[in-house]
Scaffold this active site. Structure first.
Site, PDB file in Angstrom:
ATOM      1  N   GLU A 277     -15.882 -16.293 -23.342  1.00  0.00           N
ATOM      2  CA  GLU A 277     -15.558 -17.197 -24.456  1.00  0.00           C
ATOM      3  C   GLU A 277     -16.756 -17.359 -25.380  1.00  0.00           C
ATOM      4  O   GLU A 277     -16.601 -17.500 -26.591  1.00  0.00           O
ATOM      5  CB  GLU A 277     -15.065 -18.551 -23.913  1.00  0.00           C
ATOM      6  CG  GLU A 277     -13.657 -18.413 -23.344  1.00  0.00           C
ATOM      7  CD  GLU A 277     -13.308 -19.406 -22.260  1.00  0.00           C
ATOM      8  OE1 GLU A 277     -14.026 -20.406 -22.087  1.00  0.00           O
ATOM      9  OE2 GLU A 277     -12.299 -19.169 -21.562  1.00  0.00           O
TER      10      GLU A 277
ATOM     11  N   ASN B 188     -15.596 -24.009 -13.455  1.00  0.00           N
ATOM     12  CA  ASN B 188     -16.003 -24.134 -14.855  1.00  0.00           C
ATOM     13  C   ASN B 188     -14.984 -25.028 -15.570  1.00  0.00           C
ATOM     14  O   ASN B 188     -13.867 -24.597 -15.839  1.00  0.00           O
ATOM     15  CB  ASN B 188     -16.034 -22.720 -15.473  1.00  0.00           C
ATOM     16  CG  ASN B 188     -16.293 -22.742 -16.966  1.00  0.00           C
ATOM     17  OD1 ASN B 188     -16.695 -23.756 -17.529  1.00  0.00           O
ATOM     18  ND2 ASN B 188     -16.067 -21.608 -17.621  1.00  0.00           N
TER      19      ASN B 188
ATOM     20  N   HIS C 142     -20.528 -15.752 -20.686  1.00  0.00           N
ATOM     21  CA  HIS C 142     -19.092 -15.988 -20.486  1.00  0.00           C
ATOM     22  C   HIS C 142     -18.335 -15.375 -21.667  1.00  0.00           C
ATOM     23  O   HIS C 142     -18.788 -15.452 -22.815  1.00  0.00           O
ATOM     24  CB  HIS C 142     -18.813 -17.487 -20.370  1.00  0.00           C
ATOM     25  CG  HIS C 142     -17.416 -17.768 -19.900  1.00  0.00           C
ATOM     26  ND1 HIS C 142     -16.326 -17.684 -20.730  1.00  0.00           N
ATOM     27  CD2 HIS C 142     -16.937 -18.102 -18.674  1.00  0.00           C
ATOM     28  CE1 HIS C 142     -15.227 -17.959 -20.041  1.00  0.00           C
ATOM     29  NE2 HIS C 142     -15.570 -18.222 -18.782  1.00  0.00           N
TER      30      HIS C 142
ATOM     31  N   SER D 153      -8.057 -16.513 -13.635  1.00  0.00           N
ATOM     32  CA  SER D 153      -6.803 -17.066 -13.101  1.00  0.00           C
ATOM     33  C   SER D 153      -6.760 -17.127 -11.576  1.00  0.00           C
ATOM     34  O   SER D 153      -5.712 -16.885 -10.965  1.00  0.00           O
ATOM     35  CB  SER D 153      -5.602 -16.299 -13.668  1.00  0.00           C
ATOM     36  OG  SER D 153      -5.560 -16.429 -15.075  1.00  0.00           O
TER      37      SER D 153
ATOM     38  N   GLU E 178     -15.420 -11.005 -14.580  1.00  0.00           N
ATOM     39  CA  GLU E 178     -14.308 -11.747 -15.164  1.00  0.00           C
ATOM     40  C   GLU E 178     -13.608 -10.873 -16.204  1.00  0.00           C
ATOM     41  O   GLU E 178     -14.010 -10.865 -17.387  1.00  0.00           O
ATOM     42  CB  GLU E 178     -14.813 -13.024 -15.843  1.00  0.00           C
ATOM     43  CG  GLU E 178     -15.457 -14.007 -14.893  1.00  0.00           C
ATOM     44  CD  GLU E 178     -15.303 -15.429 -15.403  1.00  0.00           C
ATOM     45  OE1 GLU E 178     -14.751 -16.246 -14.684  1.00  0.00           O
ATOM     46  OE2 GLU E 178     -15.703 -15.710 -16.539  1.00  0.00           O
TER      47      GLU E 178
ATOM     48  N   GLY F 162      -7.723 -17.418 -18.037  1.00  0.00           N
ATOM     49  CA  GLY F 162      -6.835 -18.420 -18.632  1.00  0.00           C
ATOM     50  C   GLY F 162      -5.460 -17.877 -18.996  1.00  0.00           C
ATOM     51  O   GLY F 162      -4.708 -18.531 -19.714  1.00  0.00           O
TER      52      GLY F 162
ATOM     53  N   LYS G 268     -15.064 -26.106 -18.490  1.00  0.00           N
ATOM     54  CA  LYS G 268     -14.997 -25.803 -19.929  1.00  0.00           C
ATOM     55  C   LYS G 268     -15.006 -27.101 -20.748  1.00  0.00           C
ATOM     56  O   LYS G 268     -15.621 -28.074 -20.339  1.00  0.00           O
ATOM     57  CB  LYS G 268     -13.769 -24.935 -20.248  1.00  0.00           C
ATOM     58  CG  LYS G 268     -13.649 -23.719 -19.323  1.00  0.00           C
ATOM     59  CD  LYS G 268     -12.663 -22.721 -19.822  1.00  0.00           C
ATOM     60  CE  LYS G 268     -12.443 -21.669 -18.758  1.00  0.00           C
ATOM     61  NZ  LYS G 268     -11.700 -20.533 -19.228  1.00  0.00           N
TER      62      LYS G 268
HETATM   63  C1  PEP Z   1     -13.355 -18.878 -16.482  1.00  0.00           C
HETATM   64  O1  PEP Z   1     -13.331 -19.457 -17.538  1.00  0.00           O
HETATM   65  O2  PEP Z   1     -14.446 -18.492 -16.055  1.00  0.00           O
HETATM   66  C2  PEP Z   1     -12.112 -18.633 -15.765  1.00  0.00           C
HETATM   67  C3  PEP Z   1     -12.134 -17.779 -14.793  1.00  0.00           C
HETATM   68  O3  PEP Z   1     -10.998 -19.320 -16.188  1.00  0.00           O
HETATM   69  P1  PEP Z   1      -9.535 -19.308 -15.486  1.00  0.00           P
HETATM   70  O4  PEP Z   1      -9.733 -19.512 -14.003  1.00  0.00           O
HETATM   71  O5  PEP Z   1      -8.807 -20.468 -16.118  1.00  0.00           O
HETATM   72  O6  PEP Z   1      -8.919 -18.009 -15.779  1.00  0.00           O
END
Ligand code: PEP
Length: 250
Positions: free
Chosen positions: A98, A9, A96, A212, A167, A173, A11
């Site tokens: 976000e 992703n 998601h 992460s 997640e 992040g 973003k």
């Molecule tokens: C994500 O945005 O789905 C995500 C897992 O981000 P990150 O790997 O940067 O934590």
């Protein structure tokens, strides 16, 4: 055997030169013989470019980060599933954290998007996960159940031909990854819950972990029996790192 998938992703990152470089590097370096499915989710404006660079039958699949759940119409600024199908996109992220957090997408709207994507022949990647506050209060399972049931309420067979990504919000992040055991515990819970909703969907459901993930922690996470791959944010912006993560799938 469940399909193993690693999706990146991107973003709201990268501009045209980075997008070209990253796509070309991925195209050059990917192991096309591996059975793991690999997908990238670029910012929508670059989807046509990524498609052009990859070609129409490349192993790397393309997903979108968002859609609006209508086929067309007066929805200024939005993007439809048929538009994505013009570029042979396979996946759409739905729910998601976000989008839930910054764009106030509630469970009802997430469910609407999920079913719209499925009904129009694309594969939704439904993201679920708890905040740190919720985890510390012991509410993880309750939150995950609420998020999944909001979607299955409309159709109990809905977990066929879709992907669910666990997640934890506190791991996205932040550099804080769930331990493989913590992630497995929730993945196992999700699979059991899906089995309770419709037993025939549970075993074949691809469950991704996101939060992460990097080339150092991916192997242990992907070794867990209910983790079928990853949804990768930050580390997917570097082709070498991203493909190292892909290689961590058994
Ligand atoms: C994500 O945005 O789905 C995500 C897992 O981000 P990150 O790997 O940067 O934590």
């Amino acid at each position: 055997m469940r399909q193993k998938i690693v999706a990146g992703n991107w973003k709201m990152n990268g501009q045209i030169q980075q997008v070209i470089q990253l796509t070309n590097q991925l195209k050059e370096m990917i192991d096309t013989t591996s059975s793991t499915q690999v997908a990238v989710m670029p910012p929508a404006i670059y989807i046509p470019l990524v498609r052009e660079l990859l070609g129409y039958d490349h192993k790397i699949q393309i997903g979108a980060q968002n859609i609006y759940p209508q086929e067309f119409g007066a929805f200024t600024g939005e993007l439809s599933v048929p538009m994505l199908k013009d570029y042979n996109c396979s996946y759409v992220l739905v729910g998601h954290s976000e989008r839930r957090q910054y764009f106030h997408e509630d469970e009802n709207f997430v469910a609407q998007k999920f079913h719209h994507v499925k009904d129009h022949g694309m594969i939704p990647v439904l993201c679920v996960g708890e905040t740190l506050f919720q985890r510390e209060k012991g509410q993880t399972e309750q939150i995950i159940a609420k998020q999944l049931l909001a979607v299955s309420e409309k159709n109990k067979n809905c977990f066929r031909d879709c992907i669910v990504a666990y997640e934890p919000v506190w791991a996205i992040g932040t550099g804080k990854t769930a331990s493989p055991e913590q992630a497995q515990e929730v993945h196992q819970y999700i699979r059991r819950l899906v089995a309770d909703i419709n037993n025939s969907d549970a075993e074949s459901l691809t469950l991704l972990y996101g939060g992460s993930v990097n080339e150092n922690n991916a192997k242990a996470l992907f070794a867990m029996p209910d983790i079928d791959g990853g949804l990768v944010g930050g580390a997917s912006l570097n082709a070498k790192q991203f493909l190292e993560i892909v290689k961590c799938i058994n």
